[in-house]
Write an enzyme that holds these catalytic residues in place. Sequence first.
Site, mmCIF file in Angstrom:
data_model
loop_
_atom_site.group_PDB
_atom_site.id
_atom_site.type_symbol
_atom_site.label_atom_id
_atom_site.label_comp_id
_atom_site.label_asym_id
_atom_site.label_seq_id
_atom_site.Cartn_x
_atom_site.Cartn_y
_atom_site.Cartn_z
ATOM 1 N N HIS A 47 -10.504 164.455 84.282
ATOM 2 C CA HIS A 47 -9.287 164.429 83.803
ATOM 3 C C HIS A 47 -8.442 165.576 83.741
ATOM 4 O O HIS A 47 -8.111 166.310 82.953
ATOM 5 C CB HIS A 47 -9.143 163.688 82.212
ATOM 6 N N SER A 48 -7.853 165.734 85.016
ATOM 7 C CA SER A 48 -7.310 167.043 85.383
ATOM 8 C C SER A 48 -5.834 166.673 86.071
ATOM 9 O O SER A 48 -5.530 165.261 85.946
ATOM 10 C CB SER A 48 -7.976 167.445 86.788
ATOM 11 N N LYS A 49 -5.042 167.435 86.352
ATOM 12 C CA LYS A 49 -3.774 167.159 86.798
ATOM 13 C C LYS A 49 -3.652 166.323 88.091
ATOM 14 O O LYS A 49 -2.754 165.705 88.621
ATOM 15 C CB LYS A 49 -2.979 168.315 87.044
ATOM 16 N N VAL A 50 -5.167 166.368 88.888
ATOM 17 C CA VAL A 50 -5.174 165.769 90.363
ATOM 18 C C VAL A 50 -5.293 164.335 89.897
ATOM 19 O O VAL A 50 -4.552 163.166 90.590
ATOM 20 C CB VAL A 50 -6.239 166.521 91.029
ATOM 21 N N HIS A 51 -6.030 163.665 88.774
ATOM 22 C CA HIS A 51 -6.134 162.686 88.497
ATOM 23 C C HIS A 51 -4.568 161.972 87.944
ATOM 24 O O HIS A 51 -4.402 160.852 88.425
ATOM 25 C CB HIS A 51 -6.984 162.405 87.251
ATOM 26 N N GLN A 75 -21.394 152.090 88.857
ATOM 27 C CA GLN A 75 -19.962 151.810 89.416
ATOM 28 C C GLN A 75 -20.136 150.300 89.924
ATOM 29 O O GLN A 75 -19.261 149.454 90.022
ATOM 30 C CB GLN A 75 -20.181 152.665 90.863
ATOM 31 N N HIS A 127 -0.025 159.964 81.505
ATOM 32 C CA HIS A 127 -1.004 159.420 80.832
ATOM 33 C C HIS A 127 -2.165 159.886 80.150
ATOM 34 O O HIS A 127 -2.871 159.480 79.204
ATOM 35 C CB HIS A 127 -1.257 158.269 81.555
ATOM 36 N N ASP A 176 -4.772 153.255 86.759
ATOM 37 C CA ASP A 176 -5.857 154.427 86.245
ATOM 38 C C ASP A 176 -7.234 154.060 86.504
ATOM 39 O O ASP A 176 -7.983 154.852 86.694
ATOM 40 C CB ASP A 176 -5.511 154.366 84.763
HETATM 41 P P1 8BR Z 1 -9.116 157.026 81.723
HETATM 42 O O1 8BR Z 1 -8.852 157.720 83.063
HETATM 43 O O2 8BR Z 1 -8.073 156.739 81.113
HETATM 44 O O3 8BR Z 1 -10.321 157.670 80.952
HETATM 45 O O4 8BR Z 1 -9.798 155.349 82.317
HETATM 46 C C1 8BR Z 1 -10.699 155.153 83.115
HETATM 47 C C2 8BR Z 1 -12.068 154.898 82.761
HETATM 48 O O5 8BR Z 1 -13.003 154.239 83.485
HETATM 49 C C3 8BR Z 1 -12.859 156.284 82.583
HETATM 50 O O6 8BR Z 1 -12.743 156.933 81.372
HETATM 51 C C4 8BR Z 1 -14.420 155.661 82.486
HETATM 52 O O7 8BR Z 1 -14.631 154.959 81.240
HETATM 53 C C5 8BR Z 1 -14.103 154.428 83.546
HETATM 54 N N1 8BR Z 1 -14.644 154.682 85.050
HETATM 55 C C6 8BR Z 1 -15.924 154.588 85.369
HETATM 56 BR BR1 8BR Z 1 -17.347 153.756 84.482
HETATM 57 N N2 8BR Z 1 -16.100 154.804 86.659
HETATM 58 C C7 8BR Z 1 -14.809 155.181 87.039
HETATM 59 C C8 8BR Z 1 -14.431 155.748 88.592
HETATM 60 N N3 8BR Z 1 -15.479 155.594 89.233
HETATM 61 N N4 8BR Z 1 -13.278 156.091 88.352
HETATM 62 C C9 8BR Z 1 -12.322 155.737 87.231
HETATM 63 N N5 8BR Z 1 -12.861 155.655 85.977
HETATM 64 C C10 8BR Z 1 -14.071 155.384 85.873
HETATM 65 ZN ZN ZN Z 2 -6.480 158.287 83.264
#
Ligand code: 8BR
Ligand code: ZN
Length: 268
Positions: free
Chosen positions: A10-14, A215, A52, A164
Site C-alpha cells: 500500500h504505497s504510492k506506486v499502488h 491467489q 483511495h 483496486d
Molecule cells: P486494498 O488494496 O484496498 O487493500 O484491496 C485489495 C485487497 O485484496 C488486499 O488488501 C488483499 O486483501 C486482497 N488481495 C489478495 Br488476497 N491478493 C491480492 C493481490 N495479488 N493483489 C491485490 N490484492 C490482493
Molecule cells: Zn488499494
Amino acid sequence: MKGYLDNPYHSKVHAQDVAQTCNFLLSKCKFIEIGQLDEQDIACVLIAGAIHDYGHPGLTNAFLINSRNELALTYNDQSVLEMYHPSQCFKIAWGNQKVNIFENLQFHKYRRIRESIILMVLSTDMAHHASELAITNSRIAAPDFEPNGKDKQRLMDLIVHSSDVSNPTKSFEIYKQWTEKVLAEFWLQGDKERDLGLPISYLCNRFTTNTAEAQVGFIDYVVKPTFACVLGFLPAYEPFFQNLDKNKAKWQELIEYYKQQLASIQPK
Ligand code: 8BR
Ligand code: ZN
C-alpha cells in the site's frame, strides 16, 4: 502522493497503478462514452483512484479494530481505513490553500464532487464487496438500467473497486510482483499479531499461507466475479479478463512448489 507511506504494497506506486487502471477503463474501454461522464465525473474517478489508500498504515481494518487502534475508535470499527483515506485528503486540501483544488467550486458542485469521491473510496472496502457486487449485477440486468443516469455513480464505484483488485488481470510477471508485495505486507502484520497475542488474520501467517493457493482463491472468489460484472458494461476489457484463467493456471502449477517452501521454513 507524499502522504503514502513506504509499505511493501500500500504505497504510492499502488495508488498510481490504481489511478492508471481507472484511466484505462475510462478511456480505452470507453466508460466515458458509455456512462456519458462529464469533466467532473472523470476528475472524481481519477482523484478517487489516486487517494483511495492515502496514509495507509500497512495494516488491515481487522488489525486496527482488534488492537483498539485510535483510527478504529474514531470510525467506530466501520470501514476504518476507507473512512480515513478521503478524510485525510479533504482535511489537507482545506488546510492549505496552495493545494486546495476544490476552493473555487460552487457550493453544490463541491458537495456533489465530495460525495462522489467519498462513495468511490468507501466502495474499496472488501467487507462490502459481495453485497455491492450483487446489487450492481442486478442493476445491469434490470430493464431500466441507466449507465449514463441513475446507475452512473454505482458504476463509477465499481471502476475504482475493480481497478483496486485488477492485478490478476495483468501479465503474470507484473501480477506476481504485486502478489509478493501484498503478502509481504500481510506477513509483517501477522508477525505483529503473533507478538501482541492477537488472532493471526487470514493470509497473514507467513508459516502457513500458500501464496499460489491464496491467489487461486482470490481470482475465483473476488477478481473473476468483479470483472465479470465490469464486462457487463465494458466489453472492451475482455482480453484482460482472459488473463485471469491463464494466471490461475500458472498459480495452480506453483502450489506444490510453495508447499515445499513452507515445509522448509517451519518454526522450530
Ligand atoms: P486494498 O488494496 O484496498 O487493500 O484491496 C485489495 C485487497 O485484496 C488486499 O488488501 C488483499 O486483501 C486482497 N488481495 C489478495 Br488476497 N491478493 C491480492 C493481490 N495479488 N493483489 C491485490 N490484492 C490482493
Ligand atoms: Zn488499494
